[in-house]
Scaffold this active site. Structure first.
Site, mmCIF file in Angstrom:
data_model
loop_
_atom_site.group_PDB
_atom_site.id
_atom_site.type_symbol
_atom_site.label_atom_id
_atom_site.label_comp_id
_atom_site.label_asym_id
_atom_site.label_seq_id
_atom_site.Cartn_x
_atom_site.Cartn_y
_atom_site.Cartn_z
ATOM 1 N N ASP A 199 39.601 34.231 29.761
ATOM 2 C CA ASP A 199 39.057 34.366 31.120
ATOM 3 C C ASP A 199 38.504 35.774 31.312
ATOM 4 O O ASP A 199 38.755 36.425 32.321
ATOM 5 C CB ASP A 199 40.147 34.058 32.158
ATOM 6 C CG ASP A 199 39.552 33.779 33.535
ATOM 7 O OD1 ASP A 199 40.304 33.806 34.531
ATOM 8 O OD2 ASP A 199 38.316 33.581 33.615
ATOM 9 N N THR A 255 45.315 38.416 46.262
ATOM 10 C CA THR A 255 45.904 37.075 46.361
ATOM 11 C C THR A 255 45.113 36.161 45.436
ATOM 12 O O THR A 255 43.908 36.350 45.234
ATOM 13 C CB THR A 255 45.787 36.506 47.796
ATOM 14 O OG1 THR A 255 44.425 36.637 48.185
ATOM 15 C CG2 THR A 255 46.669 37.251 48.769
ATOM 16 N N ALA A 281 50.085 33.045 43.730
ATOM 17 C CA ALA A 281 50.694 34.363 43.531
ATOM 18 C C ALA A 281 50.034 35.359 44.471
ATOM 19 O O ALA A 281 48.941 35.120 44.976
ATOM 20 C CB ALA A 281 50.494 34.813 42.083
ATOM 21 N N LYS A 282 50.757 36.465 44.704
ATOM 22 C CA LYS A 282 50.097 37.571 45.412
ATOM 23 C C LYS A 282 50.572 38.867 44.786
ATOM 24 O O LYS A 282 51.625 38.908 44.143
ATOM 25 C CB LYS A 282 50.378 37.522 46.901
ATOM 26 C CG LYS A 282 51.813 37.785 47.313
ATOM 27 C CD LYS A 282 51.944 37.697 48.820
ATOM 28 C CE LYS A 282 53.369 37.367 49.217
ATOM 29 N NZ LYS A 282 53.483 37.079 50.657
ATOM 30 N N VAL A 283 49.756 39.890 44.958
ATOM 31 C CA VAL A 283 50.103 41.190 44.391
ATOM 32 C C VAL A 283 50.236 42.191 45.528
ATOM 33 O O VAL A 283 49.342 42.294 46.362
ATOM 34 C CB VAL A 283 49.020 41.666 43.387
ATOM 35 C CG1 VAL A 283 49.268 43.100 42.968
ATOM 36 C CG2 VAL A 283 49.002 40.761 42.160
HETATM 37 C C1 LIG Z 1 41.604 45.381 44.153
HETATM 38 N N1 LIG Z 1 42.203 46.699 44.201
HETATM 39 C C2 LIG Z 1 41.676 47.715 44.931
HETATM 40 C C3 LIG Z 1 42.461 48.780 44.728
HETATM 41 BR BR1 LIG Z 1 42.160 50.421 45.508
HETATM 42 C C4 LIG Z 1 43.494 48.459 43.879
HETATM 43 C C5 LIG Z 1 43.298 47.142 43.562
HETATM 44 C C6 LIG Z 1 44.157 46.330 42.695
HETATM 45 O O1 LIG Z 1 44.138 45.151 42.788
HETATM 46 N N2 LIG Z 1 44.958 47.012 41.810
HETATM 47 C C7 LIG Z 1 45.829 46.427 40.889
HETATM 48 N N3 LIG Z 1 46.615 47.204 40.106
HETATM 49 N N4 LIG Z 1 47.356 46.407 39.299
HETATM 50 C C8 LIG Z 1 47.034 45.126 39.583
HETATM 51 C C9 LIG Z 1 46.094 45.110 40.568
HETATM 52 C C10 LIG Z 1 45.713 43.711 40.863
HETATM 53 N N5 LIG Z 1 46.462 42.926 39.872
HETATM 54 C C11 LIG Z 1 46.246 41.582 39.641
HETATM 55 O O2 LIG Z 1 46.908 40.956 38.852
HETATM 56 N N6 LIG Z 1 45.214 41.019 40.358
HETATM 57 C C12 LIG Z 1 44.838 39.609 40.089
HETATM 58 C C13 LIG Z 1 43.386 39.465 40.478
HETATM 59 N N7 LIG Z 1 42.838 38.225 39.899
HETATM 60 C C14 LIG Z 1 41.401 38.401 39.633
HETATM 61 C C15 LIG Z 1 40.782 37.041 39.817
HETATM 62 C C16 LIG Z 1 41.762 36.235 40.614
HETATM 63 C C17 LIG Z 1 42.986 37.115 40.889
HETATM 64 C C18 LIG Z 1 45.726 38.679 40.875
HETATM 65 C C19 LIG Z 1 46.290 37.592 40.220
HETATM 66 C C20 LIG Z 1 47.091 36.717 40.924
HETATM 67 C C21 LIG Z 1 47.328 36.925 42.290
HETATM 68 C C22 LIG Z 1 46.761 38.033 42.929
HETATM 69 C C23 LIG Z 1 45.942 38.916 42.233
HETATM 70 C C24 LIG Z 1 47.388 43.779 39.129
HETATM 71 C C25 LIG Z 1 48.755 43.392 38.868
HETATM 72 C C26 LIG Z 1 47.831 43.555 37.776
#
Ligand SMILES: Cn1cc(Br)cc1C(=O)Nc1[nH]nc2c1CN(C(=O)N[C@H](CN1CCCC1)c1ccccc1)C21CC1
Length: 347
Positions: free
Chosen positions: A133, A20, A24-26
């Site tokens: 960033d 999160t 936005a959230k993922v």
């Molecule tokens: C943390 N984590 C642990 C496992 Br196991 C997988 C993940 C994970 O996040 N995997 C992952 N795959 N693809 C993505 C992600 C996270 N992710 C992200 O885009 N994550 C970012 C994380 N940012 C870093 C600093 C502030 C927010 C995000 C941006 C906006 C809202 C929520 C998350 C994507 C989509 C590109």
């Protein structure tokens, strides 16, 4: 709530939230046809407000950027109040956590990671973008220990090319270049190079070169460019840090010089390659045929849809089939609904 996810029906299955941030959230998702995991970034246009242009910018950047160390955009779905970005899933989580778990990385491992990051940054700079960033939270690990750069929400592509100065102060203070925090005009790619210095220090030391609980003290430390190197750093790594963390952006190493820096070359014969080797204009026949058979559409229609770069379900499926093929996995889309994931590869 779940109603607005109806648009994903039949294309993706939604699972738990994995991230999160801001508006936005993922969520973790499954691509129905292949059974492959994807990351679905969900944004509410009403909550985004004046941040909406930033999201549009991130989408334009992601559409343009195709590189093995940049998190891939597969599909974009926009409905009245929501934007869904279907992105590459990185099961290894953040580089930040990877470093914290190990305290710090040995030079050899730090070098492999840093070469990947430099490759991605050289590529985006060559495309006229600056990320602005760069930090370990924005670098994720895939299932093969490769890094993937994410969060292009702050990236800039100045209209007049990379020579145009940017004003907006953004990014995370600890990684921000002196010229950026002193409110001067700055060049995005020069600021990225400074952040690479902070990133390299974090990889090799496990803590930040400039840090302080008081933000204005932190700013002074950054503007003085004073940091201490722990005893375990090699001479070559200290020299590279010195070339990256130059307060005067004009004295800072350029990304081109970085590609052949002695520390980055240690143990390697090739300079850091940044061009996308897979960027062949021709599409993969086997995957095209599979799609045209599955959809009962002529091959030319499938090619057209992929080349139009509208980031539809068909182009997402093509990208995922291509990734499966690169990993030696099956790419048969049986007409029944058994997703490929459940069918164990015949080995
Ligand atoms: C943390 N984590 C642990 C496992 Br196991 C997988 C993940 C994970 O996040 N995997 C992952 N795959 N693809 C993505 C992600 C996270 N992710 C992200 O885009 N994550 C970012 C994380 N940012 C870093 C600093 C502030 C927010 C995000 C941006 C906006 C809202 C929520 C998350 C994507 C989509 C590109």
């Amino acid at each position: 709530k779940s109603s607005s996810y109806a648009v994903l029906e039949g294309q993706y299955t939604l699972h738990e939230t994995i991230g999160t941030g801001g508006f936005a959230k993922v969520k973790l998702g499954t691509h129905v046809l292949t059974g492959d995991k994807v990351a679905i970034k969900i944004m509410d246009k009403r909550l985004l407000g004046e941040d909406l242009p930033r999201v549009k910018l991130e989408i334009e950047a992601l559409k343009e950027l195709s590189h093995q160390h940049i998190c891939k955009l597969y599909q974009k779905i926009e409905i009245e109040n929501k934007i869904f970005l279907i992105l590459e899933y990185c099961p290894g989580g953040e580089l930040f956590d990877y470093i914290v778990e190990r305290d710090r990385l040995e030079e050899k491992e730090a070098r492999v990671f840093f070469r990947q990051i430099v490759s991605a940054v050289a590529y985006i700079h060559n495309k006229g973008y600056a990320h602005r960033d760069l930090k370990p939270e924005n670098l994720l690990l895939d299932d093969e220990q490769n890094l993937k750069l994410i969060d292009f929400g702050l990236c800039a592509r100045p209209k007049g090319g990379m020579e145009t100065h940017l004003e907006t102060c953004c990014g995370s203070p600890a990684y921000a270049a002196p010229e950026l925090i002193s409110g001067q005009e700055y060049l995005g790619n020069e600021a990225d190079i400074w952040s690479l210095g902070v990133l390299l220090f974090a990889l090799l030391c496990g803590y930040l070169p400039f840090d302080d609980d008081n933000v204005s003290t932190l700013y002074k430390k950054i503007q003085n460019g004073e940091y201490e190197c722990p005893f375990w750093l090699s001479q070559k790594s200290k020299q590279l840090l010195h070339r990256l963390l130059q307060v005067n952006p004009k004295h800072r190493i350029t990304v081109t010089e970085l590609l052949t820096d002695p520390w980055l070359m240690e143990g390697f014969t090739e300079p850091v390659l940044w061009k996308n080797p897979f960027k062949t204009s021709k599409l993969d026949e086997e995957c095209l045929i599979e799609l045209s058979m599955y959809y009962g559409k002529p091959r030319t229609v499938i090619v057209e849809e992929i080349m139009q770069r509208n980031f539809t379900y068909i182009s997402a499926t093509y990208s995922l089939l291509l990734q499966r093929k690169a990993k030696g996995q099956r790419i048969r889309l049986e007409s029944d609904t058994t997703p490929l994931r459940e069918i164990k590869p015949i080995n």
